[in-house]
Design an enzyme around this catalytic site. Structure first.
Site, mmCIF file in Angstrom:
data_model
loop_
_atom_site.group_PDB
_atom_site.id
_atom_site.type_symbol
_atom_site.label_atom_id
_atom_site.label_comp_id
_atom_site.label_asym_id
_atom_site.label_seq_id
_atom_site.Cartn_x
_atom_site.Cartn_y
_atom_site.Cartn_z
ATOM 1 N N GLU A 291 0.845 -1.195 0.000
ATOM 2 C CA GLU A 291 0.000 0.000 0.000
ATOM 3 C C GLU A 291 0.883 1.249 0.000
ATOM 4 O O GLU A 291 1.826 1.358 0.787
ATOM 5 C CB GLU A 291 -0.883 -0.033 1.253
ATOM 6 C CG GLU A 291 -1.740 1.193 1.465
ATOM 7 C CD GLU A 291 -2.465 1.145 2.797
ATOM 8 O OE1 GLU A 291 -3.474 1.871 2.930
ATOM 9 O OE2 GLU A 291 -2.056 0.372 3.690
ATOM 10 N N LYS A 350 -8.950 2.026 -2.765
ATOM 11 C CA LYS A 350 -9.320 1.463 -1.469
ATOM 12 C C LYS A 350 -10.745 1.867 -1.090
ATOM 13 O O LYS A 350 -11.111 3.041 -1.137
ATOM 14 C CB LYS A 350 -8.325 1.947 -0.405
ATOM 15 C CG LYS A 350 -8.535 1.374 0.983
ATOM 16 C CD LYS A 350 -7.427 1.879 1.913
ATOM 17 C CE LYS A 350 -7.560 1.323 3.311
ATOM 18 N NZ LYS A 350 -6.464 1.808 4.189
ATOM 19 N N CYS A 401 -5.279 -2.929 2.663
ATOM 20 C CA CYS A 401 -5.242 -2.751 4.117
ATOM 21 C C CYS A 401 -6.561 -3.117 4.788
ATOM 22 O O CYS A 401 -6.937 -4.276 4.862
ATOM 23 C CB CYS A 401 -4.817 -1.321 4.451
ATOM 24 S SG CYS A 401 -4.289 -1.105 6.177
#
Length: 521
Positions: A291, A350, A401
């Site tokens: 990330e 994300k 994440c």
């Protein structure tokens, strides 16, 4: 037994027992991994709140004690954000931020327990179970309510510590129940076993004690569930050369204390470029970075002179790059597929942003407080929940994440044709417990989806997990590493992938019928 349970329920010691049992549930996750405690840790709370004569107010206090023990311990890694003096935050203000975050997420998790206790108290007030069948009906109601609350919480942004999570990553047999109806199957199994034992104990305190045979119900159920899961665990994976995909992982190990400064940017570009070239030399088809591996906007101006971009053009090998993109005037936390010609083939933004880190929940209420305590820019734009991520090797399932905590996010992409999972994370700003728990979340997603998963993190733990949840390779912590391995694309669809969380609907229907039947009789 009757006098003991009654004396305990009305003594101050009851709160300590409730807290201790919640703590026991917390010990099931990293760093302790005492997952077997999950099958008994809910019993004390169940017994105490269902004890006749216990006031509603006292029951709520017991719920708070249990929730604080479980969620407070399991989520204590959040305090690892302290100190943030490297960001210019004063030491005391940094401590205040860390403690506030810990308190807030613990309270949010505790609200599940409070809501469950309220429901259980209302049920017991109107149904007053006295027979064996009535006690089993209360167990059915209790596990259905718990699963429904977890499903409701999953619709929001603060979601991590489910009952199902307590069994990952080591109880692989039980984790395979997730292939049936996701995390609900596992949470329901744990709540059922705890509830049946609790009801047996409560029945011991009544004039008409149940036969010892009643205790064989939870024991038999627990063993049967493990056997069912074990049979799913034994299913062959049948990999073929045609479905093989050689992937490389770079764990850059760029501390957050330098990541956004010139030293960190230079180290990131050098490290990821060198790692990419090393992995290409080992014959990989694609390279995955963590990330925001390169923490700047990957636009034409910034990438033109990047050594990483030049390496891609030179080596002609796909890279999955964690970086920033834009959505209007706001930034997105993105993973890009960059092909050998240097062009962006696909992009994933994300979806589940980190509360208090990437956005502020209840911003109208908390925004001024957080902005006063922290200079963090907590206003990234979330990606669409309907994204599809195609690659030159087929459709992939992606999580960045915090996405890893949401099983339905991966289920949807799998149902849409995703053949393998790639996740990218940066856990550098938390204590060592958090990366281990994050790995456990991804293990659950691999099993539920029946897919290979490739994990790239900034400082650990990166890894390769097979569809049975077995960790094939895992990195060290706070180390720079590269790793090449082979995964296999799959097109199977588990019952969970096809039908979603169908079990919750069945449980709700059965619980409703049970209530009607008891009212009629």
């Amino acid at each position: 037994m009757r006098s003991f349970l009654k004396n305990l329920a009305f003594s101050p010691l009851a709160f300590a027992v409730s807290f201790a049992s919640g703590l026991g549930m917390g010990l099931t996750s990293a760093p302790v991994y005492a997952y077997f405690l999950g099958w008994i840790a809910l019993i004390p709370l169940w017994v105490l709140i269902c004890q006749p004569g216990v006031s509603f107010k006292r029951a709520l206090g017991l719920a708070i004690a249990w929730g604080a023990g479980y969620h407070g311990f399991a989520l204590s890694w959040i305090t690892g954000v302290h100190p943030m003096t490297w960001m210019g935050v004063p030491w005391l203000a940094s401590l205040a931020i860390a403690l506030f975050c810990w308190f807030f997420i613990t309270l949010w998790g505790t609200l599940i327990v409070l809501s469950w206790v309220v429901g259980m108290r209302l049920y017991s007030r109107f149904m007053q179970p006295t027979t064996l069948l009535a006690r089993c009906s209360r167990v059915l109601f209790g596990l259905t309510l718990w699963c429904a609350l977890e499903a409701f919480w999953a619709l929001g942004s603060l979601y991590w510590t489910t009952l199902a999570f307590t069994q990952s990553p080591y109880n692989l047999a039980i984790l395979h129940l997730g292939q049936l109806s996701g995390a609900t199957t596992i949470s329901a199994a744990i709540a059922a076993v705890n509830g049946l034992i609790a009801e047996w104990l409560l029945a011991q305190a009544t004039p008409t004690k149940p036969r010892p045979l009643f205790l064989t119900l939870p024991i038999g159920l627990c063993l049967s569930l493990h056997l069912i899961g074990a049979s799913l665990l034994q299913a062959p994976l049948n990999p073929t050369p045609e479905t093989a995909l050689r992937v490389g992982i770079i764990q850059g190990n760029i501390p957050n204390t330098i990541k956004l400064f010139p030293e960190g940017l230079r180290k990131a570009i050098e490290g990821y470029t060198a790692g990419y070239e090393t992995l290409v030399a080992q014959g990989v088809n694609a390279v995955l970075t963590p990330e925001t591996a390169l923490p700047f906007i990957w636009n034409e101006q910034n990438r033109r002179y990047s050594s990483f971009q030049q390496a891609i053009l030179r080596e002609n090998t796909v890279a999955w790059l964690g970086t920033f993109s834009t959505q209007g005037s706001r930034l997105t936390n993105s993973l890009l597929t960059i092909t050998g010609d240097g062009e962006i083939y696909s992009r994933y933004d994300k979806v589940k942003l980190v509360p208090l880190g990437e956005y502020i929940p209840f911003e109208d209420i908390l925004g001024q407080l957080i902005n006063r305590l922290s200079p963090l820019d907590a206003h990234l734009a979330p990606g669409s929940s309907e994204q599809i991520f195609d690659t030159p090797f087929g459709r992939a399932i992606v999580g960045i994440c915090y996405d890893s905590a949401f099983g339905n996010h991966f289920r949807r992409q799998t149902a849409a044709g995703g053949e393998f999972i790639i996740t990218a994370s940066n856990n550098a700003h938390y204590s060592a417990t958090m990366p281990a728990q994050h790995h456990a979340q991804d293990v659950m997603r691999a099993v539920e989806s029946d897919r290979w998963i490739v994990r790239a993190t900034n400082t650990g733990y990166s890894g390769i997990v097979d569809p049975h949840g077995r960790t094939i390779w895992i990195s060290g912590l706070n180390t720079y590493e590269t790793h090449a391995d082979t995964i296999y694309r799959r097109q199977t669809q588990t019952l969970y992938v096809r039908w979603g969380d169908w079990l919750l609907l069945v449980l709700m229907g059965l619980s409703g019928l049970s209530i009607i039947q008891q009212k009629l009789t």
